[in-house]
Enzyme design. Structure first.
Site, PDB file in Angstrom:
ATOM      1  CG  ASP A  44       5.388   3.794   2.032  1.00 45.80           C
ATOM      2  OD1 ASP A  44       5.740   4.366   2.857  1.00 45.80           O
ATOM      3  OD2 ASP A  44       4.606   3.713   1.244  1.00 45.80           O
TER       4      ASP A  44
ATOM      5  CE  LYS B 241      -0.500   6.216   7.669  1.00 48.48           C
ATOM      6  NZ  LYS B 241      -0.405   5.449   6.582  1.00 48.48           N
TER       7      LYS B 241
ATOM      8  CG  PHE C 279      -1.895   1.192   1.166  1.00 45.75           C
ATOM      9  CD1 PHE C 279      -2.937   1.308   0.435  1.00 45.75           C
ATOM     10  CD2 PHE C 279      -1.267   2.340   1.864  1.00 45.75           C
ATOM     11  CE1 PHE C 279      -3.807   2.461   0.504  1.00 45.75           C
ATOM     12  CE2 PHE C 279      -2.186   3.356   1.875  1.00 45.75           C
ATOM     13  CZ  PHE C 279      -3.398   3.557   1.236  1.00 45.75           C
TER      14      PHE C 279
HETATM   15  C1  LIG Z   1      -0.599   5.562   5.171  1.00 44.22           C
HETATM   16  C2  LIG Z   1       0.177   5.327   4.189  1.00 44.22           C
HETATM   17  C3  LIG Z   1       0.469   5.870   2.815  1.00 44.22           C
HETATM   18  C4  LIG Z   1      -0.420   7.122   2.498  1.00 44.22           C
HETATM   19  O1  LIG Z   1      -0.273   8.109   3.394  1.00 44.22           O
HETATM   20  P1  LIG Z   1      -1.405   9.260   3.065  1.00 44.22           P
HETATM   21  O2  LIG Z   1      -0.855  10.347   4.344  1.00 44.22           O
HETATM   22  O3  LIG Z   1      -2.626   8.691   3.572  1.00 44.22           O
HETATM   23  O4  LIG Z   1      -1.434   9.689   1.736  1.00 44.22           O
HETATM   24  C5  LIG Z   1       1.375   5.356   1.904  1.00 44.22           C
HETATM   25  N1  LIG Z   1       2.220   4.377   2.619  1.00 44.22           N
HETATM   26  C6  LIG Z   1       2.128   3.616   3.548  1.00 44.22           C
HETATM   27  C7  LIG Z   1       3.172   2.549   3.775  1.00 44.22           C
HETATM   28  C8  LIG Z   1       0.988   4.088   4.362  1.00 44.22           C
HETATM   29  O5  LIG Z   1       0.976   3.531   5.361  1.00 44.22           O
END
Ligand SMILES: *Cc1c(COP(=O)(O)O)cnc(C)c1O
Length: 390
Positions: A221, A250, A136
């Site tokens: 990521d 985050k 994700f």
């Molecule tokens: C939450 C998340 C995203 C997206 O972040 P947003 O601030 O909601 O756009 C991307 N990658 C990972 C691994 C995430 O946990």
């Protein structure tokens, strides 16, 4: 007569996009790992704004920094220098190895991923991005193209071309996919939304080798895994790998919106003007970021996440329920996979004063603030045991 909570919910329901499946309480305040609803009920919060509240809700250092900065200067684009931004970049650089100390600042996770994809393409002159099944990376069109979940993507095809998805933790699958056309491999060190799947110890190392041989970049990521969550400041530190880019968001600014791409030396100098953001690097978010990172470092929250994580794991693994398939995770990023749909168990936990989140349809995920107390984690484990054993 309708009470205040019902009135507020009715207003929200009438005017929001309707995109979100709502949960019951109207949350009005928080402190550390506790949230309070409008009726005064308290919850132990293992959602923590999807992990954004790592330093705890209403962290005093973050609140004070934001309020002081708001009275001084809120906005200032990166086309000018700014004292708070310089301070934030300096602190962030101190948490990362040499060679990963230049940063693009934006406002969310998906924007960080979007930027990393553009940087990988422009730096390599190649178009293909290899990501993982169950991965994700966000919901804007580029990041969505990297995301696996077909349900999120199908309504929006055609997406950005050039994305391939390989089996996570499988080096053969990676070797097959990466070639001289590959700009970057994009992976989560622990897959979050996809069900809390941890990369094997030697997997990232192997992926880095494959990338280097093909002249491709390795992008991690760390939006969910970063800022201390997994027991290290960044999850890549559990391995001997140093990625070419890291995406953060985050928790990096204490819950105030911010995204970051750390850009490594293999990218060379990015051409001026290829990317930008109006709010990126704004002094308000940078002030929050300074306070949050300082707090994480001074309180050694990565160590705390590691220690509490081990304790929480022991407690969760001791739950004897035929419903439990597996307990997985790292630090305070924890998933309990069950042999049933998670929705009614999440609901039952909420009724018992514990907020947890889903990861797919069968994993109950816990992302508590890293400041959570041991007794609070014990309470969470007790409640999970009760809802799984009745
Ligand atoms: C939450 C998340 C995203 C997206 O972040 P947003 O601030 O909601 O756009 C991307 N990658 C990972 C691994 C995430 O946990």
């Amino acid at each position: 007569m309708a009470n205040t909570a019902d009135v507020l919910k009715c207003v929200e329901d009438s005017h929001t996009s309707g995109l979100y499946r709502k949960r019951g309480p109207v949350i009005v305040s928080g402190r550390d790992a506790l949230l309070q609803d409008i009726e005064g009920r308290q919850y132990i919060d293992c959602v923590a704004g999807h992990g954004a509240a790592a330093v705890g809700h209403s962290n005093a250092m973050v609140a004070e920094a934001v309020s002081r900065q708001a009275a001084r200067l809120i906005t200032c684009p990166e086309s000018f220098y700014n004292d708070k931004r310089a301070e934030f970049l300096g602190i962030l650089a101190g948490t990362l190895p040499e060679g990963l100390r230049r940063f693009f600042l934006c406002n969310s996770g998906t924007e960080a991923v979007e930027a990393a994809i553009k940087f990988a393409r422009v730096a390599t002159g190649r178009q293909q991005i290899v990501a993982a099944k169950r991965g994700f990376h966000g919901r804007s069109l580029g990041a969505l193209s990297a995301t696996w979940e077909p349900k999120y993507k199908e309504p929006f095809v055609p997406l950005v071309p050039g994305f391939k998805h390989v089996t996570y933790n499988d080096l053969d699958s990676m070797r097959e996919a990466v070639s001289e056309q590959t700009a970057a491999v994009l992976l989560e060190p622990v897959q979050g939304e996809g069900g809390v799947h941890v990369a094997d110890n030697d997997y990232l190392h192997g992926v880095q080798q494959i990338c280097q041989e093909a002249g491709a970049l390795l992008v991690l990521d760390e939006i969910q895994t970063g800022s201390g969550r997994t027991g290290k400041m960044f999850a890549f530190e559990h391995s001997d790998v140093i990625p070419d880019m890291i995406c953060l968001a985050k928790a990096v600014a204490g819950g105030v919106p911010m995204g970051v791409v750390a850009v490594g030396e293999r990218l060379g100098t990015l051409p001026k003007g290829v990317h930008a953001s109006t709010f990126g690097g704004n002094p308000l978010a940078c002030a929050a970021g300074c306070a949050a990172l300082t707090y994480i470092i001074e309180e050694n929250l990565p160590k705390r996440a590691h220690d509490l994580g081990l304790h929480f794991f022991d407690r969760l693994r001791a739950i004897h329920s035929p419903l439990v398939r597996e307990v997985r995770g790292k630090g305070l990023m924890v998933g309990v996979e069950i042999k049933a749909k998670n929705a009614r168990y999440l609901e039952a936990l909420l009724d018992r004063g514990v907020l947890a989140l889903s990861a797919g349809s069968t994993v109950i995920r816990f992302l508590p603030p890293l400041v959570i107390q041991k007794q609070q984690l014990d309470f969470v484990a007790d409640q999970l045991e009760k809802v799984l054993c009745t």
